[in-house]
Enzyme design. Structure first.
Site, PDB file in Angstrom:
ATOM      1  N   ASP A 111      12.465 -32.691 -10.983  1.00 19.95           N
ATOM      2  CA  ASP A 111      12.523 -34.124 -11.266  1.00 19.95           C
ATOM      3  C   ASP A 111      12.782 -34.317 -12.744  1.00 19.95           C
ATOM      4  OD1 ASP A 111      12.151 -35.311  -8.911  1.00 19.95           O
ATOM      5  OD2 ASP A 111      10.081 -35.933  -9.199  1.00 19.95           O
TER       6      ASP A 111
ATOM      7  N   ASN B 211      -0.994   7.136   3.354  1.00 14.33           N
ATOM      8  CA  ASN B 211      -1.041   7.149   4.823  1.00 14.33           C
ATOM      9  C   ASN B 211      -0.112   8.197   5.416  1.00 14.33           C
ATOM     10  OD1 ASN B 211      -1.857   4.099   4.156  1.00 14.33           O
ATOM     11  ND2 ASN B 211      -2.797   4.788   6.040  1.00 14.33           N
TER      12      ASN B 211
ATOM     13  N   GLU C 221      -5.131  11.570  -4.094  1.00 12.18           N
ATOM     14  CA  GLU C 221      -4.840  10.132  -4.174  1.00 12.18           C
ATOM     15  C   GLU C 221      -5.093   9.592  -5.576  1.00 12.18           C
ATOM     16  OE1 GLU C 221      -3.143   8.276  -2.266  1.00 12.18           O
ATOM     17  OE2 GLU C 221      -2.943  10.042  -1.032  1.00 12.18           O
TER      18      GLU C 221
END
Length: 996
Positions: free
Chosen positions: A351, A765, A905
């Site tokens: 706007d 995973n 990990e």
């Protein structure tokens, strides 16, 4: 009634068979009520809580987990002995995760439905109507107004229906319809018909729209639409019909879930099938069914291993952290996934009023007449600084500061501005800002008077409250305002009749208004303290300057100021009849002219430059006229100073006149749309989405809500309406365009970090799947059980993954084009990389368990043949002489496997600090949160090994020093492998990407 604005008042009245003075009869009212229904917006029929809960389980990953939980639950019933309790832990934990996820999802969805409900706050409670059963006007509930009702509205009322004005009972009727059309100033209405059947709402000057406010005046009209048929009702329908689009991230994760579920199903079936030959092994008591169930359990463990259970939680956490960072930059995010969508925004539709500009009218130029010689006239032009409603700013002439009191013309000009004015400036102590009281245009004139300070008042030591109107007050003490001749449309001016407060000087009439109207009624021009006849040549010269100011780069809104030195006496005027006012404002002396505009915000130009560098197109959308819109675009850098804008700027009408194909092309090119209606905004968003653009759309009025809901990112203004806010994904606390750009930058950084932790979790995973697959394929004892896998996926991996959300953003993040929403989360090369890393993780985990069986000094030192055929172990088998068959279910090898997995990990988390940068370039301490998370993860791992009763639940035991040494030897190589892969990526595979 269709197109009531094109009909005359008499036609509208006869259409409904109604008289202006008596209104509907009770029978007509009943008939119309049956036909049109009550005047209210229907309540939004939201989804029931149950529907919302069911929806949360439509995600494929969630369904697979649910299935795994159910199967685990069933299998747990058949467990015997001490394993019964641990068997129930796994399905219970999975269910807890799913419930928590569903709660977050439902809570988010509930918020989204408030938008349509918020529209109801614009419905007035009461309305005033004339009906034939009563002689006078009566107040009734607004919901009982029907089309055909004669409605009366006056100052302060909320309009109860869409009304065609029949008669105006005051000098003028002003309506604030900003919530509906976005116009920043109140609009003057009239009763004549508007012949254009395609007129936009802004141009329907004979209509009052439901939900808008009467700012001044009183009128009577006939209701032509109620309830859902009103303009605000149509907006509600548009919103109800707008389906929420999926964000790019949601779409990616869905796609990713589908791929993952297929791979998981395949692996599970494969593992089960590979072992069909082992179903009859003695370890299962020779029962084929028990063997099948045993391998089925392994397949379920595989499913649990392959699904990153922590992913939904980590993503939610990362997005929530992102929203906090954005909030500090004044961008308040209402829906979490949209944080990431901001990162791939390619078009920002903004706007004009209040977002790109300050929405605070300011006088920036003015002129008075310097000298007149025959037909030759010289003007004195002045520039005024300041872009907000504040009494601070300088008046300069030819580049240097001016003392306004030195010019008699400026003293008179300031006097007119202060007296011909019903508005003022006010200092709001709680917000610590100056605010307007009254009309925007008039407040701009008050600010001008304060900046001019024509009587050199001492304003330095005043408090801010006193400073707000100090100079205006001085002028008002010198002259007394007797009465005002209100503004009217026919003469386009207003005037005040004033007499000196002291002494016996004559009365004066001060006038301000549209230049052409005022100058036409002037007979003289003011030069210093004298007046000179206004010839047509002088008039033409003055009008030429005004026309020049009104077009070109500035497109100023000009007001002419004049004085009638010897007005009529009060008793000679008829103040009741506004048609006579023009006759009293004649024989005037032209004093000067001021030019004002709604100035651009200071920081916008820089932000638009940033957008250009980042490959983001900015489109300005406004209800203003085209000239003003283009001028502002040039000022803030959307258009260059001398750029040809013939195919880049359109009015709503011009856009509608194009055939559909050309409309799509226009949206692809244009950067400016003027005189638009809400429906245009939605159309523009649709075309942009058709071009695969990701659109951010700003808005503040009720009219913007459908487009805000439709765009990928709806951005409402902090000062906007509740409807706009609840239909949007983000609210700008400071209404500032620059905050959008800051939020886009944050969105890009969040996506990059998200990619890192999604990949980190996936490679983890993959490692777990490889581990289970290897043990099953090689016939080894299971190295990890489901409850351990869950612990790793949720806790030990979840913490570093969350910390990866704090990775510092790339330095050139806003120098790259927006990423395509179609760009895959994991490309072919990355897939290979994570398979390689995952392969190593799985092999090392199995290796850790096997090492204990084969080589550890505290282990059984069995042969590899015995280990891989452990299923056949029983007392009568010669191959297993001297081997205790229970050893194959011992906890040390599981503890070794789990410790290797967790330690790897942690190393892998370091690899994820950057996609392709070496750890030498981007050391671990560049993200201290990650270091803390890794420390916490390892501490938790030690806890489940060494703190009772956790080792029993997780089937773990204590490890010796030599065993820990082996764990680290198996874990560390993962860093070296990834460094080699990163080196290849940097130098051979992704070199092209960087350069682009």
């Amino acid at each position: 009634m269709e197109n009531a604005h094109t009909k005359s008042p008499a036609e509208c009245l006869s259409y409904f068979g109604v008289n202006e003075h008596t209104g509907l009869s009770p029978d007509q009212f009943k008939k119309n009520l049956d036909k049109f229904g009550y005047n209210e917006l229907p309540a939004e029929e939201g989804k029931s809580i149950w529907d919302l809960i069911v929806e949360q389980f439509e995600d494929l990953l969630v369904r697979i987990l649910l299935l795994a939980a159910c199967i685990s639950f069933v299998l747990a019933w058949f467990e015997e002995g001490e394993e019964t309790i641990t068997a129930f832990v796994e399905p219970f934990v999975i269910l807890l995760i799913l419930i928590a996820n569903a709660i977050v999802g439902v809570w988010q969805e509930r918020n989204a439905e408030d938008a349509i409900e918020a529209l109801k706050e614009y419905e007035p409670e009461m309305g005033k109507v004339y009906r034939s059963d009563r002689k006078s006007v009566q107040r009734i509930k607004a919901r009982e107004i029907v089309p055909g009702d004669i409605v009366e509205v006056s100052v302060g009322d909320k309009v109860p229906a869409d009304i065609r004005i029949v008669s105006i009972k005051s000098t003028t009727l002003r309506v604030d319809q900003s919530i509906l059309t976005g116009e920043s100033v109140s609009v003057i209405k009239h009763t004549e018909s508007v012949p254009d059947p395609r007129a936009v709402n802004q141009d329907k000057k004979n209509m009052l729209f439901s939900g808008t406010n009467i700012a001044a005046g009183k009128a009577i009209g006939v209701a032509i639409a109620t309830g859902v048929s009103t303009e605000i009702g149509k907006i509600r329908d548009q919103m109800a019909a707008t389906e929420q689009e999926k964000t790019p991230l949601q779409a990616k994760l869905d796609e990713f879930g589908e791929q993952l579920s297929k791979v998981i199903s395949l692996i599970c079936v494969a593992v089960w099938a590979i072992n069909i030959g082992h179903f009859n092994d003695p370890v299962h008591g020779g029962s084929w069914i028990r063997g099948a169930v045993y391998y089925f359990k392994i397949a379920v463990a595989l499913a649990v291993a392959a699904i990153p259970e922590g992913l939904p939680a980590v993503i939610t956490t990362c997005l929530a952290l992102g929203t906090r960072r954005m909030a500090k930059k004044n961008a308040i995010v209402r829906s979490l996934p949209s944080v990431e969508t901001l990162g791939c925004t390619s078009v920002i539709c903004s706007d004009k009023t209040g977002t790109l500009t300050t929405n605070q009218m300011c006088v920036t130029k003015m002129f008075i007449v310097k000298s007149v010689d025959g037909d030759h006239v010289d003007l004195n032009a002045f520039d005024i600084s300041g872009s907000k409603y504040t009494p601070e700013g300088e008046v300069s002439h030819g580049g240097s500061k001016t003392n306004c009191s030195a010019y008699d013309g400026l003293v008179e000009l300031a006097t007119i501005c202060a007296l011909c004015n019903d508005s003022s400036l006010d200092y709001n102590e709680s917000k610590k800002i100056y605010e307007k009281v009254g009309e925007a245009t008039e407040t701009a004139l008050c600010c001008l008077v304060e900046k001019m300070n024509v009587f050199n008042s001492n304003v330095k030591n005043l408090s801010r409250i006193e400073r707000a109107n100090a100079c205006c007050t001085v002028i008002k003490q010198l002259m007394k305002k007797n009465f005002t001749l209100e503004f009217s449309r026919d003469r386009k001016s207003m005037s005040v009749y004033c007499t000196p407060a002291k002494g016996d000087g004559g009365a004066k009439m001060f006038v301000k208004g549209a230049p052409e109207g005022v100058i036409d009624r002037c007979a003289y021009v003011r030069v210093g303290t004298t007046r000179v006849p206004l010839t047509s040549a002088i008039k033409e010269k003055i009008m030429a300057v005004i026309r020049d100011w009104g077009t070109g780069r500035d497109t100023l809104r000009c007001l002419a100021l004049a004085t009638r030195d010897t007005p009529l006496k009060v008793e000679e005027m008829n103040l009741e009849d506004s048609t006579k006012f023009a006759d009293y404002e004649t024989d005037m002396t032209f004093v000067g002219c001021v030019g004002m505009l709604d100035p651009p915000r200071k920081e916008v130009t820089g932000s638009i430059e940033l957008c250009r560098d980042a490959g983001i197109r900015v489109i300005m959308i406004t209800g203003d006229n085209k000239g003003t819109a283009i001028a502002i675009c040039r000022r803030i850098g959307i258009f260059k100073e001398d750029e040809d804008v013939s195919n880049k700027a359109y009015t709503g009408r011009e856009f509608d006149d194009l055939p559909s194909q050309d409309q799509a092309e226009a949206v692809r090119r244009a950067c400016c749309f003027a005189r638009v209606e809400p429906s245009h905004k939605s159309k523009i968003v649709e075309f942009l989405q058709g071009n695969d653009d990701i659109t951010a759309m700003t808005g503040d009025g009720v009219n913007d809500a459908p487009a805000l809901k439709k765009a990928e990112i709806g951005i409402a203004m902090g000062s906007g309406t509740a409807v706009a806010k609840s239909a949007s994904e983000m609210v700008l606390a400071d209404d500032n365009f620059s905050s959008i750009v800051a939020a886009v930058e944050e969105g890009r950084a969040i996506y990059n970090n998200m990619k890192q932790f999604i990949r980190y979790l996936i490679s983890s995973n993959v490692g777990e799947v490889v581990c289970i697959f290897l043990t099953a394929a090689l016939g080894l004892p299971e190295a990890l059980i489901p409850v351990q896998l869950l612990w790793v996926n949720l806790v030990t991996d979840g913490l570093p993954a969350t910390a990866l959300g704090f990775n510092p953003p790339d330095l050139d993040i806003m120098g790259k084009p927006p990423r395509s929403p179609k760009e895959p989360l994991i490309s072919g090369w990355l897939f290979f990389r994570y398979m390689a890393i995952g392969g190593y993780v799985g092999a090392a985990t199995v290796g850790g368990a096997a090492w204990w069986f084969l080589y550890d000094s505290t282990g059984p030192a069995v042969t590899y043949y015995q280990l891989s055929h452990f299923m056949q172990c029983h007392n009568h088998n010669e191959d297993f002489t001297g081997v205790d068959c229970d050893i194959f279910e011992a906890s040390p090898p599981m503890t070794m496997a789990l410790s290797v997995l967790v330690t790897i990990e942690m190393c892998n988390a370091l690899n994820s600090l950057s996609e392709n940068q070496s750890l030498i370039r981007m050391p671990p301490w560049s993200n201290l949160w990650l270091m803390a998370a890794m420390t916490l993860s390892m501490s938790l791992h030690f806890m489940i090994i060494y703190v009772d009763p956790l080792p029993m639940i997780f089937k773990l035991t204590h490890l010796t020093f030599d065993q820990w040494l082996m764990v680290f030897k198996l874990s560390f190589p993962v860093i070296l492998i990834d460094e080699v892969l990163k080196f290849f990526a940097r130098n051979y595979i992704e070199t092209g990407k960087e350069v682009k």
